[in-house]
Write an enzyme that holds these catalytic residues in place. Structure first.
Site, PDB file in Angstrom:
ATOM      1  N   SER A 122       0.862  -1.179   0.000  1.00  0.00           N
ATOM      2  CA  SER A 122       0.000   0.000   0.000  1.00  0.00           C
ATOM      3  C   SER A 122       0.896   1.226   0.000  1.00  0.00           C
ATOM      4  O   SER A 122       2.044   1.170   0.471  1.00  0.00           O
ATOM      5  CB  SER A 122      -0.892   0.008   1.243  1.00  0.00           C
ATOM      6  OG  SER A 122      -1.498   1.275   1.442  1.00  0.00           O
ATOM      7  N   TYR A 179      -2.215  -0.972  10.292  1.00  0.00           N
ATOM      8  CA  TYR A 179      -2.106  -1.188   8.848  1.00  0.00           C
ATOM      9  C   TYR A 179      -0.784  -0.629   8.322  1.00  0.00           C
ATOM     10  O   TYR A 179      -0.085  -1.283   7.531  1.00  0.00           O
ATOM     11  CB  TYR A 179      -3.285  -0.520   8.153  1.00  0.00           C
ATOM     12  CG  TYR A 179      -3.441  -0.857   6.690  1.00  0.00           C
ATOM     13  CD1 TYR A 179      -4.077  -2.024   6.293  1.00  0.00           C
ATOM     14  CD2 TYR A 179      -2.969   0.005   5.698  1.00  0.00           C
ATOM     15  CE1 TYR A 179      -4.234  -2.339   4.952  1.00  0.00           C
ATOM     16  CE2 TYR A 179      -3.116  -0.296   4.359  1.00  0.00           C
ATOM     17  CZ  TYR A 179      -3.758  -1.466   3.988  1.00  0.00           C
ATOM     18  OH  TYR A 179      -3.907  -1.764   2.649  1.00  0.00           O
TER      19      TYR A 179
END
Length: 248
Positions: free
Chosen positions: A146, A160
């Site tokens: 990401s 995350y």
């Protein structure tokens, strides 16, 4: 499931029940590959199989597995290798996030769940499949990271971000250690994608924002590019973002 060894190249795709994992599995199946689909729920993996054209369904094989369960990971990897006799590409596309993600509200249980799905399970799968790749002196591992694995953001949340930075480091470690064995790794760093994980945000984005986002098929195309390149070339990182990001 047949125990016959595969003469076609074999790709293992995690998170294959939705989003980028599903799009990637369907892309490889359309290209004639044998695809092992890994995901927590057998029913969502079966839905992925049904989405493939009839002619492309035969190479799709379902392997339910919880990436938070080390024993299940080892057993699943062993089953795949026994059934197909080879693995050419591993795509780690499974991902997890939680609604209560800021440092002030992140719980220990939620942190562990995110880390298990996003990095711990990935490491165990990589370790399980590396010996088979080493034996033949070839293999490609593609990790779906990401942009949060390059630059932290409050939107993504601490767990995350930590997991995706870890995935960046794991990808680099594979290339540093396994390049002499003919094994290469690529980390794809997407910006916003219209996938079900968006529903885990404290405030899910509106339809007009999702319409500006990338689609899972865009990321699957990046995976295919990294995997289909000749073995002499390694794309180590791909950073991809929406062309017209939502600013509302």
């Amino acid at each position: 499931m047949s125990a016959k060894k595969s003469s076609s190249p074999v790709v293992v795709v995690t998170g294959a029940g939705s989003g980028v994992g599903r799009a990637t599995a369907l892309k490889f199946a359309a290209e004639g590959w044998c695809v092992a689909l890994i995901g927590r729920r057998a029913e969502t993996l079966a839905e992925t199989v049904k989405l493939a054209p009839a002619a492309a369904r035969r190479p799709l094989h379902v392997f339910p597995c919880d990436l938070g369960d080390a024993r299940a990971i080892a057993q699943t990897a062993a089953t795949i290798l026994k059934q197909f006799g080879r693995i050419d590409v591993l795509v780690n596309a499974a991902g997890q996030n939680i609604p209560r993600r800021s440092l002030g509200e992140l719980s220990a249980a939620d942190y562990v769940a995110v880390m298990d799905a996003n990095i711990n399970g990935v490491l165990l799968l990589v370790q399980a499949f590396l010996p088979a790749m080493r034996r033949v002196g070839a293999g490609t591992i593609v990790n779906i990271g990401s942009e949060a694995g390059k630059q932290a953001s409050a939107k993504s949340g601490a767990a995350y971000v930590i997991s995706k930075f870890g995935l960046t480091g794991l990808t680099q470690s594979i290339n540093a250690e396994e390049r002499p064995n003919g094994i290469r790794a690529c980390c794809v760093f997407p910006g916003d994608i219209d996938t079900p994980i968006l529903n885990k945000r404290a405030v899910p984005p509106p339809p007009e924002a999702r319409a500006r986002m990338m689609q899972p098929e865009d990321i699957a195309a990046c995976v295919w590019f990294a995997a289909a390149l000749p073995a002499r070339a390694t794309v180590e990182e791909i950073l991809i973002r929406p062309s017209r990001p939502w600013t509302g």
